[in-house]
Design an enzyme around this catalytic site. Structure first.
Site, PDB file in Angstrom:
ATOM      1  N   THR A 134       1.268   2.663  -4.842  1.00  9.09           N
ATOM      2  CA  THR A 134       0.730   2.975  -2.980  1.00  9.09           C
ATOM      3  C   THR A 134       0.931   1.452  -2.738  1.00  9.09           C
ATOM      4  O   THR A 134       0.645   0.386  -3.525  1.00  9.09           O
ATOM      5  CB  THR A 134      -0.601   3.558  -2.632  1.00  9.09           C
ATOM      6  OG1 THR A 134      -0.753   2.640  -1.253  1.00  9.09           O
ATOM      7  CG2 THR A 134      -1.222   2.811  -3.860  1.00  9.09           C
ATOM      8  N   ASP A 135       1.251   1.160  -1.136  1.00  6.41           N
ATOM      9  CA  ASP A 135       1.128  -0.408  -0.985  1.00  6.41           C
ATOM     10  C   ASP A 135       0.080  -0.987  -0.866  1.00  6.41           C
ATOM     11  O   ASP A 135      -0.609  -2.036  -0.327  1.00  6.41           O
ATOM     12  CB  ASP A 135       1.443  -0.285   0.287  1.00  6.41           C
ATOM     13  CG  ASP A 135       0.859   0.359   1.658  1.00  6.41           C
ATOM     14  OD1 ASP A 135       0.491   1.452   1.220  1.00  6.41           O
ATOM     15  OD2 ASP A 135       1.548   0.005   3.269  1.00  6.41           O
ATOM     16  N   GLU A 136      -1.229   0.117  -0.817  1.00  3.40           N
ATOM     17  CA  GLU A 136      -2.816  -0.542  -0.667  1.00  3.40           C
ATOM     18  C   GLU A 136      -2.671  -1.286  -1.866  1.00  3.40           C
ATOM     19  O   GLU A 136      -4.211  -2.098  -1.697  1.00  3.40           O
ATOM     20  CB  GLU A 136      -3.681   0.580  -0.423  1.00  3.40           C
ATOM     21  CG  GLU A 136      -3.429   1.547   0.615  1.00  3.40           C
ATOM     22  CD  GLU A 136      -4.443   2.552   1.196  1.00  3.40           C
ATOM     23  OE1 GLU A 136      -5.597   1.714   0.337  1.00  3.40           O
ATOM     24  OE2 GLU A 136      -4.354   3.149   1.813  1.00  3.40           O
ATOM     25  N   TYR A 160     -10.315   2.876  -4.136  1.00  6.63           N
ATOM     26  CA  TYR A 160      -9.303   3.343  -4.425  1.00  6.63           C
ATOM     27  C   TYR A 160      -7.850   2.460  -4.992  1.00  6.63           C
ATOM     28  O   TYR A 160      -7.275   2.508  -5.831  1.00  6.63           O
ATOM     29  CB  TYR A 160      -8.382   4.507  -3.164  1.00  6.63           C
ATOM     30  CG  TYR A 160      -7.101   4.992  -2.619  1.00  6.63           C
ATOM     31  CD1 TYR A 160      -6.804   5.757  -3.635  1.00  6.63           C
ATOM     32  CD2 TYR A 160      -6.585   4.478  -2.320  1.00  6.63           C
ATOM     33  CE1 TYR A 160      -5.479   6.401  -3.713  1.00  6.63           C
ATOM     34  CE2 TYR A 160      -5.171   4.697  -2.308  1.00  6.63           C
ATOM     35  CZ  TYR A 160      -4.623   5.587  -2.537  1.00  6.63           C
ATOM     36  OH  TYR A 160      -3.219   5.908  -2.749  1.00  6.63           O
ATOM     37  N   LYS A 164      -5.755   2.455  -8.164  1.00  5.02           N
ATOM     38  CA  LYS A 164      -3.970   2.481  -8.066  1.00  5.02           C
ATOM     39  C   LYS A 164      -3.668   1.207  -8.594  1.00  5.02           C
ATOM     40  O   LYS A 164      -3.185   1.263  -9.804  1.00  5.02           O
ATOM     41  CB  LYS A 164      -3.823   2.542  -6.356  1.00  5.02           C
ATOM     42  CG  LYS A 164      -3.721   4.072  -6.196  1.00  5.02           C
ATOM     43  CD  LYS A 164      -3.204   5.308  -7.528  1.00  5.02           C
ATOM     44  CE  LYS A 164      -1.813   5.152  -7.126  1.00  5.02           C
ATOM     45  NZ  LYS A 164      -1.248   6.299  -7.249  1.00  5.02           N
TER      46      LYS A 164
HETATM   47  P1  NAD Z   1      -3.291  14.443  -2.769  1.00  7.80           P
HETATM   48  O1  NAD Z   1      -4.594  13.988  -2.537  1.00  7.80           O
HETATM   49  O2  NAD Z   1      -2.982  15.421  -1.352  1.00  7.80           O
HETATM   50  O3  NAD Z   1      -2.769  15.275  -4.179  1.00  7.80           O
HETATM   51  C1  NAD Z   1      -2.997  14.700  -5.416  1.00  7.80           C
HETATM   52  C2  NAD Z   1      -2.999  15.971  -5.902  1.00  7.80           C
HETATM   53  O4  NAD Z   1      -3.331  15.562  -7.452  1.00  7.80           O
HETATM   54  C3  NAD Z   1      -3.732  17.404  -5.945  1.00  7.80           C
HETATM   55  O5  NAD Z   1      -2.822  18.462  -5.837  1.00  7.80           O
HETATM   56  C4  NAD Z   1      -4.434  17.098  -7.082  1.00  7.80           C
HETATM   57  O6  NAD Z   1      -5.408  18.675  -7.282  1.00  7.80           O
HETATM   58  C5  NAD Z   1      -4.348  16.764  -8.439  1.00  7.80           C
HETATM   59  N1  NAD Z   1      -4.853  16.341  -9.079  1.00  7.80           N
HETATM   60  C6  NAD Z   1      -6.077  15.057  -8.481  1.00  7.80           C
HETATM   61  N2  NAD Z   1      -6.353  14.621  -9.619  1.00  7.80           N
HETATM   62  C7  NAD Z   1      -6.100  15.278 -10.833  1.00  7.80           C
HETATM   63  C8  NAD Z   1      -6.169  15.204 -12.872  1.00  7.80           C
HETATM   64  N3  NAD Z   1      -7.602  14.224 -12.799  1.00  7.80           N
HETATM   65  N4  NAD Z   1      -5.351  16.412 -13.132  1.00  7.80           N
HETATM   66  C9  NAD Z   1      -4.091  16.652 -12.286  1.00  7.80           C
HETATM   67  N5  NAD Z   1      -3.885  16.847 -10.913  1.00  7.80           N
HETATM   68  C10 NAD Z   1      -5.413  16.236 -10.202  1.00  7.80           C
HETATM   69  O7  NAD Z   1      -2.603  12.722  -2.839  1.00  7.80           O
HETATM   70  P2  NAD Z   1      -1.184  13.028  -2.172  1.00  7.80           P
HETATM   71  O8  NAD Z   1      -1.131  11.652  -0.844  1.00  7.80           O
HETATM   72  O9  NAD Z   1      -0.082  13.892  -2.191  1.00  7.80           O
HETATM   73  O10 NAD Z   1      -0.710  11.026  -3.138  1.00  7.80           O
HETATM   74  C11 NAD Z   1       0.527  11.646  -4.458  1.00  7.80           C
HETATM   75  C12 NAD Z   1       0.853  10.508  -5.024  1.00  7.80           C
HETATM   76  O11 NAD Z   1       1.133   9.185  -4.096  1.00  7.80           O
HETATM   77  C13 NAD Z   1      -0.926   9.701  -5.064  1.00  7.80           C
HETATM   78  O12 NAD Z   1      -0.583   9.188  -6.472  1.00  7.80           O
HETATM   79  C14 NAD Z   1      -1.163   8.465  -3.843  1.00  7.80           C
HETATM   80  O13 NAD Z   1      -2.062   7.396  -4.963  1.00  7.80           O
HETATM   81  C15 NAD Z   1       0.228   8.416  -3.907  1.00  7.80           C
HETATM   82  N6  NAD Z   1       1.110   7.944  -2.507  1.00  7.80           N
HETATM   83  C16 NAD Z   1       0.089   8.110  -1.285  1.00  7.80           C
HETATM   84  C17 NAD Z   1       0.272   7.984  -0.113  1.00  7.80           C
HETATM   85  C18 NAD Z   1      -0.442   8.606   0.826  1.00  7.80           C
HETATM   86  O14 NAD Z   1       0.209   8.429   2.275  1.00  7.80           O
HETATM   87  N7  NAD Z   1      -0.448  10.179   0.805  1.00  7.80           N
HETATM   88  C19 NAD Z   1       0.777   6.735  -0.182  1.00  7.80           C
HETATM   89  C20 NAD Z   1       1.065   5.926  -1.032  1.00  7.80           C
HETATM   90  C21 NAD Z   1       1.429   6.851  -2.089  1.00  7.80           C
HETATM   91  O1  DAU Z   2      -1.028   2.631   2.689  1.00  5.79           O
HETATM   92  C1  DAU Z   2      -0.885   4.458   1.554  1.00  5.79           C
HETATM   93  C2  DAU Z   2      -1.958   4.832   2.006  1.00  5.79           C
HETATM   94  O2  DAU Z   2      -1.857   5.106   2.346  1.00  5.79           O
HETATM   95  C3  DAU Z   2      -2.166   5.768   0.760  1.00  5.79           C
HETATM   96  O3  DAU Z   2      -1.895   5.275  -0.936  1.00  5.79           O
HETATM   97  C4  DAU Z   2      -3.023   6.592   0.965  1.00  5.79           C
HETATM   98  O4  DAU Z   2      -2.842   7.607  -1.134  1.00  5.79           O
HETATM   99  C5  DAU Z   2      -3.459   7.751   2.036  1.00  5.79           C
HETATM  100  O5  DAU Z   2      -4.343   8.013   1.924  1.00  5.79           O
HETATM  101  C6  DAU Z   2      -2.839   6.324   2.792  1.00  5.79           C
HETATM  102  O6  DAU Z   2      -4.221   5.746   3.227  1.00  5.79           O
HETATM  103  P1  DAU Z   2      -5.251   5.086   4.564  1.00  5.79           P
HETATM  104  O7  DAU Z   2      -6.386   4.722   4.183  1.00  5.79           O
HETATM  105  O8  DAU Z   2      -3.815   4.326   5.352  1.00  5.79           O
HETATM  106  O9  DAU Z   2      -4.821   6.425   5.201  1.00  5.79           O
HETATM  107  P2  DAU Z   2      -5.456   7.396   6.370  1.00  5.79           P
HETATM  108  O10 DAU Z   2      -5.127   8.655   7.078  1.00  5.79           O
HETATM  109  O11 DAU Z   2      -6.985   8.167   5.063  1.00  5.79           O
HETATM  110  O12 DAU Z   2      -6.059   6.204   7.532  1.00  5.79           O
HETATM  111  C7  DAU Z   2      -5.227   5.875   7.774  1.00  5.79           C
HETATM  112  C8  DAU Z   2      -5.623   5.003   9.056  1.00  5.79           C
HETATM  113  O13 DAU Z   2      -6.764   5.619  10.297  1.00  5.79           O
HETATM  114  C9  DAU Z   2      -6.563   4.382   8.939  1.00  5.79           C
HETATM  115  O14 DAU Z   2      -6.585   2.645   9.329  1.00  5.79           O
HETATM  116  C10 DAU Z   2      -7.801   4.352   9.245  1.00  5.79           C
HETATM  117  C11 DAU Z   2      -7.954   5.155  10.485  1.00  5.79           C
HETATM  118  N1  DAU Z   2      -8.286   7.070  10.344  1.00  5.79           N
HETATM  119  C12 DAU Z   2      -8.246   7.324   9.596  1.00  5.79           C
HETATM  120  C13 DAU Z   2      -9.636   8.887   9.348  1.00  5.79           C
HETATM  121  C14 DAU Z   2      -9.182   9.628   8.904  1.00  5.79           C
HETATM  122  C15 DAU Z   2      -8.988   6.086  11.969  1.00  5.79           C
HETATM  123  O15 DAU Z   2      -8.781   5.908  12.106  1.00  5.79           O
HETATM  124  N2  DAU Z   2      -9.862   7.985  11.922  1.00  5.79           N
HETATM  125  C16 DAU Z   2      -9.876   8.203  10.864  1.00  5.79           C
HETATM  126  O16 DAU Z   2     -10.816   9.486  10.811  1.00  5.79           O
END
Ligand code: NAD
Ligand code: DAU
Length: 353
Positions: A134-136, A160, A164
Site C-alpha cells: 500500500t501507499d500508506e 495497519y 504492511k
Molecule cells: P480485504 O480485506 O478485502 O481482503 C483480505 C482477504 O485476506 C480476505 O479474503 C481475508 O479472508 C483474507 N485473509 C485475511 N487474513 C488472512 C490469513 N491470515 N490467512 C489467509 N487469508 C487471510 O483486502 P483488500 O482491500 O482486497 O486488500 C488486499 C491487499 O491489497 C492487502 O494486502 C492490502 O494491504 C492491499 N491494498 C489494498 C488497497 C485498498 O484500497 N483496498 C490499496 C492498496 C493495497
Molecule cells: O491507500 C491505500 C489504502 O486505502 C489501503 O492500504 C487500505 O487497505 C484501504 O483500506 C484504504 O485505506 P483508507 O484508510 O484510505 O481507506 P478508507 O476507505 O477506510 O477511508 C478513505 C478515506 O475516507 C480516509 O481518509 C478516511 C475517510 N473515511 C472513511 C470511512 C470508512 C470517512 O471519512 N468516513 C468513513 O466512514
C-alpha cells in the site's frame, strides 16, 4: 509458458477481482486461492469460478506453514500473488494484534516456505513472489508535497500501515539476502465491485440506499488517490509478466480527491441512478463525525516508473469508475445485505457511536 499461481486473500476485494481477471485472460494457467475467510473474505466473490477446471479454492491461514508447504509442492507453484491481509485502518486502531499476526508473521511464513520451495527446485528464474502493498507505508503528505515515489522513505502512521511496512521490509530482505525473486507493489486507494461495506465508497453507497447518515471524518478535506480495481489488476498482471525481480513499483490512479468532494459525487450519482431513495437529495445525509485517530491527511502516487518501464497506465477515470461502482452496489443488494451482520453492526457501533 503456463503459470501456476498461489493467490492468497483471493476471496477478498482486490484478490477476487484479480482472480476473475486472471481466469478470464489466462484460462490455461493454474490458479489456487488460499484464503482464511475472515470477516472480509467471501466465497460469493468467486461465484462462477468453481466450475473452471484450472481453479481451486483452499480455506486456510497464511500463518499455517504446513498448509503452505503442501500447496507449494503438490500444486508445483511458481508464482505467489500475496493479497491476504488485515486491511482496514479503523480495525487496526481498535485491535492491532491481528494485523501483526497476519500481515507480518503471515508474510514471513509465506516467504520462508517459498524460499525453501524455490531452493528445492534449484532456483528457477521464472519464479515470482508478488507482494501487494500500500501507499500508506510512506506516511502522510502536506498539500504541496510531491507524490510518493519508489524512493520515498517509509513513515507509516497506523498499526495497519506499520504492519504492511514491516512485511515490505521482510520481502525486500529476502531478495537482498537470498535473491528470492520478489517484487513489491505499493498502490493507492482501490474501489469497485466486491469491496467490503466498511470502506469509504461502499459504506457511503450502502448507507445512502438505507437512508442512514453518511459519516465524514474530521473536516472531510483528507485526500486520497483513487484507482479503479480493474486497473490495479491490469497493473499487477504487467508486473508479474514483465516486472524485474527485486524492484518496487508504485501504482496509482492519478485521481486525487478530497473525501467530502468524493462523497458529494457519490450522492449526485445516487440521486441520478437510484429510484426511491429513502432520503433525497442524498447529500442531506452527510454528517461530519469525530476524526479517525492519527488520520493521514493526504496520499498521492507518482506512477511514472510502472508507466515508462512496463507501459501501464490506468484506463478508468474517477467519474466513470464511480458510476460503475454505484451501479454495481445498486444491483447487488443480495451481495452486500448479508454482510451487514451482527458482528458488522457491533464494529460499526464501536467506530461511529
Ligand atoms: P480485504 O480485506 O478485502 O481482503 C483480505 C482477504 O485476506 C480476505 O479474503 C481475508 O479472508 C483474507 N485473509 C485475511 N487474513 C488472512 C490469513 N491470515 N490467512 C489467509 N487469508 C487471510 O483486502 P483488500 O482491500 O482486497 O486488500 C488486499 C491487499 O491489497 C492487502 O494486502 C492490502 O494491504 C492491499 N491494498 C489494498 C488497497 C485498498 O484500497 N483496498 C490499496 C492498496 C493495497
Ligand atoms: O491507500 C491505500 C489504502 O486505502 C489501503 O492500504 C487500505 O487497505 C484501504 O483500506 C484504504 O485505506 P483508507 O484508510 O484510505 O481507506 P478508507 O476507505 O477506510 O477511508 C478513505 C478515506 O475516507 C480516509 O481518509 C478516511 C475517510 N473515511 C472513511 C470511512 C470508512 C470517512 O471519512 N468516513 C468513513 O466512514
Amino acid at each position: 509458458m503456463n503459470r501456476r499461481l498461489l493467490i492468497t486473500g483471493g476471496a477478498g476485494f482486490i484478490g477476487s477481482n484479480f482472480v476473475h481477471h486472471w481466469c478470464k485472460n489466462y484460462p490455461n494457467d493454474r490458479i489456487v486461492v488460499l484464503d482464511a475467510l475472515t470477516y472480509a473474505g467471501n466465497l460469493a466473490n468467486l461465484a462462477g469460478l468453481q466450475e473452471h477446471e484450472n481453479f481451486r479454492f483452499v480455506q486456510g491461514n497464511i500463518c499455517d506453514r504446513s498448509t503452505i508447504d503442501n500447496l507449494l509442492k503438490n500444486e508445483n507453484i511458481d508464482t505467489i500473488a500475496h493479497f491476504a491481509a488485515e486491511s482496514h485502518v479503523d480495525r487496526s486502531i481498535l485491535g492491532p494484534g491481528a494485523f501483526v499476526e497476519t500481515n507480518v508473521v503471515g508474510t514471513y511464513t509465506l516467504l520462508e516456505a517459498f524460499r525453501q520451495h524455490w531452493q528445492a527446485n534449484y532456483k528457477p528464474a521464472n519464479y515470482r513472489f508478488l507482494h501487494v502493498s500500500t501507499d500508506e507505508v510512506y506516511g502522510s503528505l502536506a498539500p504541496n508535497d510531491p507524490p510518493f515515489s519508489e524512493t520515498t522513505p517509509y513513515a507509516p502512521n497506523s498499526p495497519y500501515s506499520a504492519s504492511k511496512a514491516g512485511s515490505d521490509h521482510l520481502v525486500r530482505a529476502y531478495y537482498h539476502t537470498y535473491q528470492l525473486p520478489t517484487i513489491i507493489t505499493n498502490c493507492s486507494n482501490n474501489y469497485g465491485p466486491y469491496q467490503f461495506p466498511e470502506k469509504l465508497i461502499p459504506l457511503m453507497c450502502i448507507n445512502t440506499l438505507m437512508g442512514k447518515q453518511l459519516p465524514v471524518y474530521g473536516d472531510g478535506k483528507n485526500v486520497r488517490d483513487w484507482l479503479y480495481v480493474g486497473d490495479h489488476c491490469s497493473a499487477l498482471d504487467a508486473v508479474i509478466h514483465h516486472g524485474v525481480a527485486g524492484e518496487t513499483y508504485n501504482i496509482g490512479g492519478n485521481n486525487e480527491v478530497e473525501n467530502i468532494n468524493l462523497v458529494r459525487m457519490l450522492c449526485q450519482l445516487m440521486d441520478e441512478l437510484a429510484p426511491n431513495l429513502p432520503v433525497s437529495p442524498a447529500a442531506n445525509l452527510i454528517t461530519f463525525v469525530k476524526d479517525r485517530p492519527g488520520h493521514d491527511r493526504r496520499y498521492a502516487i507518482n506512477a511514472n516508473k510502472i508507466k515508462t518501464q512496463l507501459g501501464w497506465a490506468p484506463s478508468v477515470d474517477i467519474e466513470q469508475g464511480l458510476r460503475l461502482t454505484v451501479q454495481w452496489y445498486l444491483h447487488h443488494r443480495d451481495w452486500w445485505q448479508p454482510l451487514l451482520s451482527e458482528e458488522y453492526q457491533a464494529y460499526y457501533h464501536k467506530v461511529y457511536a
